[in-house]
Design a protein around this motif. Structure first.
Motif, PDB file in Angstrom:
ATOM      1  N   THR A 157       0.849  -1.414   0.107  1.00  0.00           N
ATOM      2  CA  THR A 157       0.216   0.009   0.047  1.00  0.00           C
ATOM      3  C   THR A 157       0.960   1.380   0.097  1.00  0.00           C
ATOM      4  OG1 THR A 157      -0.128  -0.045   2.561  1.00  0.00           O
ATOM      5  CG2 THR A 157      -1.852  -1.340   1.071  1.00  0.00           C
ATOM      6  N   THR A 158       0.353   2.456   0.773  1.00  0.00           N
ATOM      7  CA  THR A 158       1.227   3.649   0.702  1.00  0.00           C
ATOM      8  C   THR A 158       0.918   4.517   1.804  1.00  0.00           C
ATOM      9  OG1 THR A 158       1.746   5.486  -0.139  1.00  0.00           O
ATOM     10  CG2 THR A 158      -0.192   4.610  -1.241  1.00  0.00           C
ATOM     11  N   THR A 159       1.630   5.223   2.485  1.00  0.00           N
ATOM     12  CA  THR A 159       1.014   6.109   3.377  1.00  0.00           C
ATOM     13  C   THR A 159       0.204   7.099   2.917  1.00  0.00           C
ATOM     14  OG1 THR A 159       2.764   7.625   3.569  1.00  0.00           O
ATOM     15  CG2 THR A 159       3.069   5.798   4.888  1.00  0.00           C
ATOM     16  N   LEU A 160       0.192   7.461   1.791  1.00  0.00           N
ATOM     17  CA  LEU A 160      -0.609   8.433   1.154  1.00  0.00           C
ATOM     18  C   LEU A 160      -2.260   7.871   0.960  1.00  0.00           C
ATOM     19  CD1 LEU A 160       1.927   9.113  -2.069  1.00  0.00           C
ATOM     20  CD2 LEU A 160       1.347  10.617   0.138  1.00  0.00           C
ATOM     21  N   ALA A 161      -2.211   6.577   1.361  1.00  0.00           N
ATOM     22  CA  ALA A 161      -3.796   6.449   1.600  1.00  0.00           C
ATOM     23  C   ALA A 161      -4.369   6.943   2.725  1.00  0.00           C
ATOM     24  CB  ALA A 161      -3.843   4.922   1.724  1.00  0.00           C
ATOM     25  N   ARG A 162      -3.458   7.388   3.721  1.00  0.00           N
ATOM     26  CA  ARG A 162      -4.176   8.039   5.080  1.00  0.00           C
ATOM     27  C   ARG A 162      -4.111   9.541   5.001  1.00  0.00           C
ATOM     28  NH1 ARG A 162       0.093   7.386   8.523  1.00  0.00           N
ATOM     29  NH2 ARG A 162       0.903   5.138   7.833  1.00  0.00           N
ATOM     30  N   SER A 163      -2.949  10.035   4.210  1.00  0.00           N
ATOM     31  CA  SER A 163      -3.020  11.384   4.027  1.00  0.00           C
ATOM     32  C   SER A 163      -3.858  11.869   3.005  1.00  0.00           C
ATOM     33  CB  SER A 163      -1.556  11.943   3.714  1.00  0.00           C
ATOM     34  OG  SER A 163      -0.931  11.409   2.672  1.00  0.00           O
ATOM     35  N   GLY A 164      -4.249  11.071   2.125  1.00  0.00           N
ATOM     36  CA  GLY A 164      -4.980  11.642   0.636  1.00  0.00           C
ATOM     37  C   GLY A 164      -3.844  11.674  -0.091  1.00  0.00           C
ATOM     38  N   TRP A 165      -4.205  11.704  -1.367  1.00  0.00           N
ATOM     39  CA  TRP A 165      -3.163  11.871  -2.514  1.00  0.00           C
ATOM     40  C   TRP A 165      -3.617  12.495  -3.635  1.00  0.00           C
ATOM     41  CZ3 TRP A 165      -0.264   6.541  -4.461  1.00  0.00           C
ATOM     42  CH2 TRP A 165       0.638   6.958  -5.227  1.00  0.00           C
ATOM     43  N   PRO A 166      -3.288  13.846  -3.452  1.00  0.00           N
ATOM     44  CA  PRO A 166      -3.589  14.880  -4.493  1.00  0.00           C
ATOM     45  C   PRO A 166      -3.143  14.536  -5.696  1.00  0.00           C
ATOM     46  CG  PRO A 166      -2.917  15.912  -2.343  1.00  0.00           C
ATOM     47  CD  PRO A 166      -2.493  14.346  -2.400  1.00  0.00           C
ATOM     48  N   GLN A 167      -3.583  14.558  -6.790  1.00  0.00           N
ATOM     49  CA  GLN A 167      -3.293  14.235  -8.298  1.00  0.00           C
ATOM     50  C   GLN A 167      -3.401  12.890  -8.429  1.00  0.00           C
ATOM     51  OE1 GLN A 167      -3.070  16.746 -10.128  1.00  0.00           O
ATOM     52  NE2 GLN A 167      -3.001  18.366  -8.445  1.00  0.00           N
ATOM     53  N   ALA A 168      -3.751  11.969  -7.532  1.00  0.00           N
ATOM     54  CA  ALA A 168      -3.730  10.481  -7.392  1.00  0.00           C
ATOM     55  C   ALA A 168      -4.885  10.080  -6.558  1.00  0.00           C
ATOM     56  CB  ALA A 168      -2.450   9.778  -7.573  1.00  0.00           C
TER      57      ALA A 168
END
Ligand code: HXC
Ligand code: NAP
Length: 265
Positions: free
Chosen positions: A150-161
């Protein structure tokens, strides 16, 4: 020498069977090399036969028992058939690695419904399909692991993706739920969240081709991209007896990016 053998005990995974999606390239390929180098049998499922052939030929040249099947994880029947074939060929499944993913940068206002659906289908639905189809085999294993990338950007939200961030967040939630539901079956369920890993399609497509390499390195606390082996090593730890009491966890291997990324953006 195989890098795995410099870190982990030779034969650590002798007799274990691995089913991995997207193991023909990038991080998945590195996981195959490390788990295979430690004695596991490797069965790879994805769409591109050329890539799969090269990966399996490489594994076999290193003495690893390896096979592949062409399957699109968006199609439950194909996933079910792939899992059945792996179990038939190797006599069971001990370790499921949900690694297949699709991604691209796109402002959400411009993202088409099919663009959104494509990534959700590959990442989130594909992961659920693999877990569901593999469950009876994992339950019979005695050493079962599910590890999703997965990725920690799942928790922060991923602007542009946002599509990929949402899909990975769903995978983490599924991971937590299955860790509880399937604990009585002896199945340990975790995720590994890489930071940016050098030489992968993910980093090339999202960061190198878009001219963001330097800024992305500056957002990693360790000020460098990671290596495929950094991720393969974390997966191996979770597969080993050292991971016997670890379930429902996100193992972050990101050079400290999760704590620097938000403040830098
Ligand atoms: C906007 C796009 C797009 C783009 C595709 N689409 N690329 N929209 N910008 N760059 C839209 C299409 O227009 C279409 O919608 C829909 O998505 C499906 O596209 P297809 O090309 O038909 O899909 P398909 O052939 O199935 O390919 C799936 C894919 C492709 C995800 C689009 O890129 C792929 O196969 N990727 C696998 C490899 C990959 O991405 N690896 C990176 C993983 S990295 P319409 O409406 O037109 O029909 C990762 C994390 C990296 O996950 C983290 C780095 C730090
Ligand atoms: P990659 O090489 O493109 O790996 C993705 C794999 O998924 C490919 O081998 C591809 O194989 C397979 N795949 C894609 N769509 C599929 C489908 N519909 N059905 C079956 N297989 C499919 O990219 P990567 O960068 O190594 O990424 C690997 C994993 O790490 C992904 O889960 C990604 O989200 C995660 N990740 C990567 C990074 C990074 O820095 N690279 C960071 C965080 C998380 P085929 O083309 O043969 O189908």
């Amino acid at each position: 020498m195989n890098s795995a053998l410099e870190i982990f005990q030779p034969g650590l995974l002798d007799g274990r069977t691995v089913f991995i999606t997207g193991g023909g390239s990038g991080i998945g390929r590195g996981i195959c090399d490390m788990l295979g180098g430690l004695g596991a049998k490797i069965f790879i499922a994805s769409r591109n036969p050329e890539k799969l052939s090269v990966a399996v030929d490489g594994l076999r040249a290193d003495g690893v028992t390896a096979e592949f099947i062409i399957a699109d994880v968006r199609d439950y029947e194909q996933v079910e058939a792939a899992i059945a074939r792996c179990a038939e060929r190797f006599g069971g499944i001990d370790i499921l690695i949900n690694n297949a993913a699709g991604n691209f940068n796109c402002p959400t206002a411009e993202l088409s419904p099919n663009g959104w659906k494509t990534v959700i289908d590959i990442d989130l639905n594909g992961t659920f399909y693999c877990c569901k189809a593999a469950y009876p085999h994992l339950k019979a294993s005695g050493h079962a692991r599910i590890i999703s990338i997965t990725t920690t950007l799942a928790r922060s939200g991923w602007p542009q993706a946002a599509h990929a961030g949402a899909a990975k967040a769903g995978i983490q939630s599924l991971t937590n739920a299955l860790a509880v539901e399937w604990a009585p079956d002896g199945i340990l369920v975790n995720s590994v969240s890489p930071g940016p890993i050098a030489g992968t399609v993910g980093v090339d497509k999202l960061y190198i081709e878009t001219g963001q390499e330097e800024v992305m390195i500056s957002r990693v606390a360790l000020r460098r991209f990671g290596k495929v082996d950094d991720i393969a090593g974390a997966v191996t730890f979770l597969c080993s007896p050292a991971g016997n009491y670890v379930t429902g966890t996100e193992l972050v291997v990101d050079g400290g990016r999760q704590w620097t990324f938000a403040s830098a953006s």
